[in-house]
Design a protein around this motif. Structure first.
Motif, PDB file in Angstrom:
ATOM      1  N   GLY A 151       1.792  10.503 -48.298  1.00  0.00           N
ATOM      2  CA  GLY A 151       2.601   9.436 -47.728  1.00  0.00           C
ATOM      3  C   GLY A 151       3.637   9.971 -46.763  1.00  0.00           C
ATOM      4  N   VAL A 152       4.298  11.041 -47.176  1.00  0.00           N
ATOM      5  CA  VAL A 152       5.319  11.631 -46.311  1.00  0.00           C
ATOM      6  C   VAL A 152       4.686  12.156 -45.023  1.00  0.00           C
ATOM      7  N   LYS A 153       3.523  12.810 -45.173  1.00  0.00           N
ATOM      8  CA  LYS A 153       2.835  13.356 -44.006  1.00  0.00           C
ATOM      9  C   LYS A 153       2.416  12.242 -43.048  1.00  0.00           C
ATOM     10  N   ALA A 154       1.865  11.178 -43.637  1.00  0.00           N
ATOM     11  CA  ALA A 154       1.387  10.082 -42.803  1.00  0.00           C
ATOM     12  C   ALA A 154       2.561   9.386 -42.122  1.00  0.00           C
ATOM     13  N   PHE A 155       3.651   9.283 -42.844  1.00  0.00           N
ATOM     14  CA  PHE A 155       4.854   8.698 -42.261  1.00  0.00           C
ATOM     15  C   PHE A 155       5.300   9.538 -41.062  1.00  0.00           C
ATOM     16  N   ALA A 156       5.310  10.856 -41.259  1.00  0.00           N
ATOM     17  CA  ALA A 156       5.686  11.756 -40.169  1.00  0.00           C
ATOM     18  C   ALA A 156       4.739  11.582 -38.988  1.00  0.00           C
ATOM     19  N   ALA A 157       3.435  11.452 -39.292  1.00  0.00           N
ATOM     20  CA  ALA A 157       2.455  11.283 -38.222  1.00  0.00           C
ATOM     21  C   ALA A 157       2.702   9.983 -37.466  1.00  0.00           C
ATOM     22  N   ALA A 158       3.028   8.921 -38.218  1.00  0.00           N
ATOM     23  CA  ALA A 158       3.283   7.628 -37.584  1.00  0.00           C
ATOM     24  C   ALA A 158       4.511   7.698 -36.692  1.00  0.00           C
ATOM     25  N   VAL A 159       5.547   8.367 -37.180  1.00  0.00           N
ATOM     26  CA  VAL A 159       6.772   8.501 -36.388  1.00  0.00           C
ATOM     27  C   VAL A 159       6.509   9.358 -35.154  1.00  0.00           C
ATOM     28  N   LEU A 160       5.748  10.432 -35.373  1.00  0.00           N
ATOM     29  CA  LEU A 160       5.424  11.349 -34.290  1.00  0.00           C
ATOM     30  C   LEU A 160       4.719  10.612 -33.150  1.00  0.00           C
ATOM     31  N   GLY A 161       3.799   9.740 -33.519  1.00  0.00           N
ATOM     32  CA  GLY A 161       3.043   9.040 -32.491  1.00  0.00           C
ATOM     33  C   GLY A 161       3.787   7.838 -31.934  1.00  0.00           C
ATOM     34  N   GLY A 162       4.856   7.444 -32.595  1.00  0.00           N
ATOM     35  CA  GLY A 162       5.579   6.249 -32.174  1.00  0.00           C
ATOM     36  C   GLY A 162       5.299   5.156 -33.174  1.00  0.00           C
ATOM     37  N   ILE A 163       6.226   4.914 -34.078  1.00  0.00           N
ATOM     38  CA  ILE A 163       5.913   4.004 -35.181  1.00  0.00           C
ATOM     39  C   ILE A 163       5.668   2.594 -34.654  1.00  0.00           C
ATOM     40  N   GLY A 164       4.634   1.971 -35.173  1.00  0.00           N
ATOM     41  CA  GLY A 164       4.244   0.654 -34.705  1.00  0.00           C
ATOM     42  C   GLY A 164       3.047   0.723 -33.770  1.00  0.00           C
ATOM     43  N   SER A 165       2.772   1.922 -33.241  1.00  0.00           N
ATOM     44  CA  SER A 165       1.658   2.055 -32.304  1.00  0.00           C
ATOM     45  C   SER A 165       0.443   2.643 -33.002  1.00  0.00           C
ATOM     46  N   VAL A 166      -0.671   1.915 -33.002  1.00  0.00           N
ATOM     47  CA  VAL A 166      -1.860   2.387 -33.704  1.00  0.00           C
ATOM     48  C   VAL A 166      -2.485   3.626 -33.042  1.00  0.00           C
ATOM     49  N   PRO A 167      -2.708   3.617 -31.710  1.00  0.00           N
ATOM     50  CA  PRO A 167      -3.220   4.859 -31.105  1.00  0.00           C
ATOM     51  C   PRO A 167      -2.244   6.013 -31.308  1.00  0.00           C
ATOM     52  N   GLY A 168      -0.956   5.691 -31.336  1.00  0.00           N
ATOM     53  CA  GLY A 168       0.067   6.725 -31.564  1.00  0.00           C
ATOM     54  C   GLY A 168      -0.103   7.368 -32.924  1.00  0.00           C
ATOM     55  N   ALA A 169      -0.362   6.554 -33.960  1.00  0.00           N
ATOM     56  CA  ALA A 169      -0.533   7.096 -35.309  1.00  0.00           C
ATOM     57  C   ALA A 169      -1.745   8.004 -35.379  1.00  0.00           C
ATOM     58  N   MET A 170      -2.811   7.611 -34.672  1.00  0.00           N
ATOM     59  CA  MET A 170      -4.016   8.453 -34.650  1.00  0.00           C
ATOM     60  C   MET A 170      -3.693   9.799 -34.014  1.00  0.00           C
ATOM     61  N   LEU A 171      -3.075   9.750 -32.857  1.00  0.00           N
ATOM     62  CA  LEU A 171      -2.735  10.992 -32.156  1.00  0.00           C
ATOM     63  C   LEU A 171      -1.745  11.806 -32.987  1.00  0.00           C
ATOM     64  N   GLY A 172      -0.742  11.118 -33.546  1.00  0.00           N
ATOM     65  CA  GLY A 172       0.275  11.797 -34.363  1.00  0.00           C
ATOM     66  C   GLY A 172      -0.360  12.533 -35.528  1.00  0.00           C
ATOM     67  N   GLY A 173      -1.306  11.891 -36.199  1.00  0.00           N
ATOM     68  CA  GLY A 173      -1.966  12.526 -37.334  1.00  0.00           C
ATOM     69  C   GLY A 173      -2.687  13.790 -36.920  1.00  0.00           C
ATOM     70  N   VAL A 174      -3.416  13.694 -35.835  1.00  0.00           N
ATOM     71  CA  VAL A 174      -4.178  14.858 -35.376  1.00  0.00           C
ATOM     72  C   VAL A 174      -3.234  15.987 -34.954  1.00  0.00           C
TER      73      VAL A 174
END
Lengths: 386, 295
Positions: free
Chosen positions: B226-249
């Motif tokens: 959860g913490v990692k995914a949260f970080a990924a979501a923030v990294l990509g720009g929270i609220g943005s779906v393509p951002g979360a994908m990119l952030g995770g990678v």
């Protein structure tokens, strides 16, 4: 006036409660068992609980200690030093708890110990192997309040290095260690001995509890072509390391200490768990008749094979209850009694063999080596005499 | 070796991405950091294994079943815990989310125990553990290949749902302005429920993949993920779906390379360092839109 009356009332209440708890104290002898019962180390806490509960049930079935029933009170500290400090304060402050079986994790034991030393209650850990505990158990009068019926990491670490090099003739080893008191203490002792006997360490990798992906470190180590992996940590991460090493094509023997000694290591590691060597303070196959009875009773009750933590916890509870039967439910006297078990002749004869303490509360116990073969723990063919 | 590390990082990153989209979608729609998302991920793994072990369901149907149940679970969590607080201050919902997370974790411990459990090996097809192919110095296992294909397919599917369907349009409208969307006749609660269902089922899929990949799962596995995914979501720009994908990678690759080349002690720290660096330089995240202050 009003204030005064309130104060009198409060005092009366307090006196009533105190008398009440005194009366309670005579009804039952309580020992504290602080260990992780939730969180990632809960599996170990479960083993300790199993061992302690067997001893307590056994004694209660015989009518208790000098006719008084015994009760184990379990405190969950999640193997977390912060929680352990809180739990330790609680235990030390509750005078009904005559002594402690615990803590399980070295880090937790170290965090809680100052409370026990300050208030004066003996803690007998069945599992904490960290070296620094020895000196932290001393109070201002020079009395030691921490005891353990398990060997120390420096002993285990040295033993493993010797076993790898002298018994199995391995040359190059890669080291994984968990970044906590236990993992670091064990690893340091191992490295020192490895250096002394000419065992080459090709890489050292740290990880945090709960880590799941070790492929980056393993990929890096693979290049150095070690002939052994030494894992200074606990079984759940160790199983992942073994599994991922196998997937990367590193088919080398794995080595570990007591922290990896758990049937779940094989369950989680699967075929990758094979060819793992472990030091253990308790080897069912070499145990005496008392131990055999314990092993059978354990299996019947818990539907799983006994582990060394349960065996040590069973003996630790046994030692404390023996102390209570000899000197009564008095914290200081229990400590005195435990400290007096200091030679082989006076040793406590339990299922894990003879237990006696040195002046710092540490014990000398032999280590055995067991290994995983075809998904089963078996005694290693070659044991090392120590 | 570098290529191998990169590939390993990519596997991890795709899984992070799969969990992160669930976070980010819920945030996009109701502006709530759903801390219970990690627990849904954990439940996904345990439910799947329970179907396999207790009912003898084969792996793939068990996976689909677990995903469906987790979708239902996500909707229920929203209905029971978050919906009554829609109009309350945002902090109340956030605290509730943490409460739900702790509650679910303990429920899982009561049901499945606190010991880490193995993934049933017998249920996993043989070709998963075999090497699928080697590309230069990189070897890819069947399971890794499966993870790439499945996560990519799910991401594409998700993108299509969001951009091409009516409910996706409604989700985007809600994310922009919930009041206006409601005025336009969008059934707000139904769209939110759909968002939870979609995000939760993807989270469950990630949980199952992780349990399969590492052969292990535990009641506490959701927290870290959860913490990692949260970080990924923030990294990509929270609220943005393509951002979360990119952030995770990005997070997965950064962590793996960090552990491989710098020091494994800092693996988590390095992932977060990348996140902090991005936030410092681009406060809205990699693909997030900067939201201007309302005049």
């Amino acid at each position: 006036m009003k204030f005064k009356r309130g104060l009198v009332m409060a005092l009366a209440m307090a006196a009533f409660l105190a008398v009440g708890s005194l009366a309670m104290a005579a009804d039952v002898i309580k020992i504290a068992v602080p260990s992780p019962f939730t969180g990632s180390a809960a599996g170990y806490g479960d083993n300790v609980k199993a061992g302690v509960s067997m001893k307590v049930d056994e004694i209660n079935a015989k009518g208790g200690v000098n006719g008084v029933k015994v009760e184990a009170v379990y405190f969950d500290e999640q193997c977390d030093p912060k929680e352990a400090a809180t739990v330790g304060t609680k235990i030390a402050g509750d005078k009904d708890l005559v002594a402690i079986v615990g803590h399980l994790c070295s880090g937790a034991h170290l965090a809680a110990l100052p409370n026990y030393v300050r208030i004066g209650v003996a803690a007998l850990s069945p599992t904490a192997t960290n070296v620094t505990i020895s000196d932290k158990g001393k109070d201002s009068k020079g009395l030691y309040w921490s005891f353990r019926n398990v060997y120390l990491d420096d002993f285990q670490g040295v033993f493993l290095a010797d076993y790898m090099s002298k018994v199995l003739g391995l040359k190059k080893v890669a080291v994984f260690y968990e970044n906590n008191d236990y993992g670091i203490g064990l690893k340091d002792a191992f490295l020192k001995q490895a250096k002394a006997i000419g065992l080459t360490v090709v890489g050292e990798e740290a990880y945090m509890k709960g880590a799941t992906d070790f492929t980056p470190q393993l990929t890096k180590l693979k290049g150095a072509a070690p002939d052994a992996l030494f894992i200074s940590g606990y079984y759940s991460e160790a199983a992942l390391i073994s599994d991922q090493a196998k997937k990367l094509g590193m088919n080398v023997p794995k080595f570990g200490a007591d922290g990896m000694d758990n049937a779940d290591y094989i369950k989680l590691g699967g075929p990758a768990a094979d060819n793992t060597y472990l030091t253990t303070p308790f080897l069912a196959e070499t145990a005496g008749p008392d131990a055999k009875a314990f092993i059978d009773a354990y299996k019947a009750k818990f539907k799983r094979d006994v582990d060394w933590m349960s065996a040590n916890a069973y003996d630790a509870a046994g030692m404390i209850l023996e102390a209570v039967s000899k000197v009564g439910a008095d914290r200081a006297k229990i400590r005195e009694y435990l400290a007096s078990i200091n030679t082989k002749e006076k040793a406590y004869k339990g299922i894990t063999g003879l237990t006696y303490f040195n002046e710092k509360g540490d014990c000398v116990k032999p280590a055995y080596v067991k290994m995983v073969k075809n998904g089963q723990f078996v005694p290693a063919e070659k044991q090392m005499t120590n | 070796m570098f290529e191998q590390q990169l590939f390993n990082g990519l596997t991890l990153g795709l899984i992070y991405a799969l969990i992160a989209v669930g976070y980010t979608m819920v945030y996009g729609v109701i502006e709530l950091i759903n801390f219970a998302h990690g627990e849904v991920y954990m439940f996904g793994a345990f439910l799947c294994v329970t179907f396999i072990n207790s009912l003898g369901v084969p792996l793939f149907p068990a996976m689909v079943l677990a995903m469906a149940l987790c979708a239902l679970m996500g909707v229920s969590i929203d209905h029971i815990a978050y919906k009554p607080l829609r109009k309350a201050p945002r902090l109340a919902a956030l605290i509730t989310a943490i409460g739900v997370s702790i509650f679910l974790q303990n429920i899982a411990m009561i049901i499945w125990g606190s010991r880490p459990a193995p993934f049933p090996r017998a249920a996993v097809p043989q070709y998963f553990s075999e090497q699928a192919f080697t590309l230069g110095s990189v070897s890819v296992s069947g399971l890794q290949l499966f993870i790439y294909v499945l996560t990519t397919a799910m991401m594409i599917g998700l993108t299509l749902i969001i951009n091409k369907t009516k409910v996706g349009t409604a989700m985007r409208a809600l994310a922009q302005n919930a009041t206006a969307a409601a005025l336009m006749g969008i059934n707000v609660n139904r769209v939110i429920a759909f968002t939870f269902a979609l995000g939760s089922s993807l989270g469950a899929a990630a949980g199952i993949l992780v349990a399969m990949y590492y052969n292990t799962m535990s009641a506490t596995m959701g927290y870290n993920a959860g913490v990692k995914a949260f970080a990924a979501a923030v990294l990509g720009g929270i609220g943005s779906v393509p951002g979360a994908m990119l952030g995770g990678v990005v997070l997965g690759v950064a962590e793996t390379l960090g552990a491989g080349y710098v020091s494994s002690q800092y693996r988590d720290g390095l992932g977060y360092a990348v996140m902090i660096a991005v936030i410092l330089l681009r406060p809205s995240g990699l693909l997030g839109k900067s939201v201007g202050q309302k005049a």
